[in-house]
Design an enzyme around this catalytic site. Sequence first.
Site, short mmCIF file in Angstrom:
data_model
loop_
_atom_site.label_atom_id
_atom_site.label_comp_id
_atom_site.label_asym_id
_atom_site.label_seq_id
_atom_site.Cartn_x
_atom_site.Cartn_y
_atom_site.Cartn_z
N ASP A 147 0.81 -1.30 -0.16
CA ASP A 147 0.00 -0.16 -0.08
C ASP A 147 0.85 1.30 0.03
OD1 ASP A 147 -2.52 -1.65 0.32
OD2 ASP A 147 -1.89 -1.72 2.35
N GLN B 206 1.91 -6.03 -3.25
CA GLN B 206 2.33 -6.01 -1.51
C GLN B 206 3.59 -5.45 -1.14
OE1 GLN B 206 1.26 -9.56 -2.98
NE2 GLN B 206 -0.83 -8.93 -2.57
N GLY C 6 -4.14 -4.49 -4.94
CA GLY C 6 -4.98 -3.20 -5.38
C GLY C 6 -3.95 -2.16 -5.87
N HIS C 7 -4.31 -1.35 -6.94
CA HIS C 7 -3.43 -0.40 -7.42
C HIS C 7 -4.62 0.82 -7.60
CE1 HIS C 7 0.33 -2.11 -7.28
NE2 HIS C 7 0.48 -2.45 -8.31
N LYS D 285 2.64 2.29 -5.04
CA LYS D 285 3.38 1.72 -6.31
C LYS D 285 2.56 1.85 -7.51
CE LYS D 285 3.44 -2.49 -4.43
NZ LYS D 285 2.92 -2.11 -3.30
#
Length: 447
Positions: free
Chosen positions: A13, A223, A40-41, A16
């Site tokens: 988180d 991650q 998730g991005h 990235k």
Amino acid sequence: MANVIVIGAQWGDEGKGKITDLLSRSADVVVRYQGGVNAGHTIVVKGQTFKLHLIPSGILYPNTDCIIGCGTVIDPQILIAELDQLKELNISTDHLLISETAHVTMPYHRLIDQASEERRGSYKIGTTGRGIGPTYADKSERTGIRVLDLMNPDGLREQLEWTINYKNVILEKLYNLPPLDPQEVIEQYLGYAERLRPHVVDTSLKISDAIQRRRNILFEGAQGTLLDLDHGTYPYVTSSNPVAGGACVGTGVGPTMIDRVIGVSKAYTTRVGEGPFPTELDGELGELLCDRGAEFGTTTGRKRRCGWFDAVIGRYAVRINGMDCMALTKLDVLDELEEIKVCVAYDIDGDRSEHFPTSSRQFARCRPIYKTLPGWKVSTTNCRTLEDLPQAALDYLKFLAELMEVPIAIVSLGASRDQTIIVEDPIHGPKRALLHPDGTPATLLSA
């Protein structure tokens, strides 16, 4: 030509997605090398928000090839939903390629993941319940379903009939859950296979070809370092290897092909799920960071735990990943603070340590030793150069670069692409960075 790995240097988180999106403008190929839909991005482009779980961030650039590597685990239902979402937004996915040897998350993986976590009670590890761990477990047990298996209807039927009947015993006898209908699952996944078939190739060969053609390749992890299965805060970790070494295994690329590793850290620290967190802040200050940083998980919506920047885990991430530069995100979240603390070492049972412990039990006993710096109390969201930053913010960046013993190449000051200070492009630019460990801005250094 440069082949660059982007990794998370904390517990994930770190932002990235934005950094990968920024660097993708200079990349010809973007490759996702591990993890699954537990990642998730969130990317904001011209006020529009994109939330991606499996498809690499580079998909937003029409001339960039995007690859989901063999080290990932793929939930076809969610991947197809992402394809549909992008289509509705008029974003082409024709240049998306999926590894034929990536493993597939099945319905029984999700059910077992959720039931197992519930059974753990107070010993839960904080999984997303998306079936990631059980998918990787089947991969290790050599009973997994790969993408290439989906492409073979007769073989898939034979394989799944046995596997689902076996998993049903576990679901019924161990977890008291109703069994799955093998034929229903088989038909569902055969439908997924036809939708994904045009994208499925030998991605290792495609990447090798790109390297031979001297194209710029960006390797994107999910991650973060402290969630790595081997090098993280075990057992409170993910089921794969987010560290830089995982990029080679998860894509089929030799380590001599990698040119640079850029680590992404927040200007503070966050963590989702269970496990020790030495710099965690309770009360009003933790809530302030959470609110200003919009610290809620892209995948689960879970509230993230917030704390001060931890340079001990930062130095560990530099060492484990071989980082040669760093991107620092969400500096603007600290704009309102009178003072800012940085953890420079740990107190472990009365002894000072500057090294990350390998035991989670020992890590739980770590107490942060802080250095306090003055805040700047002005907004940085409109800063676009080093000169725009208040002196206290620049001093904070210099201090972190010195502690981490790695240069800071990129500073993010908001969610949008343009809210960024970037002097060096780690793909096209020379190996120099925005702030060197001694605090000297690179722009003032002679060649």
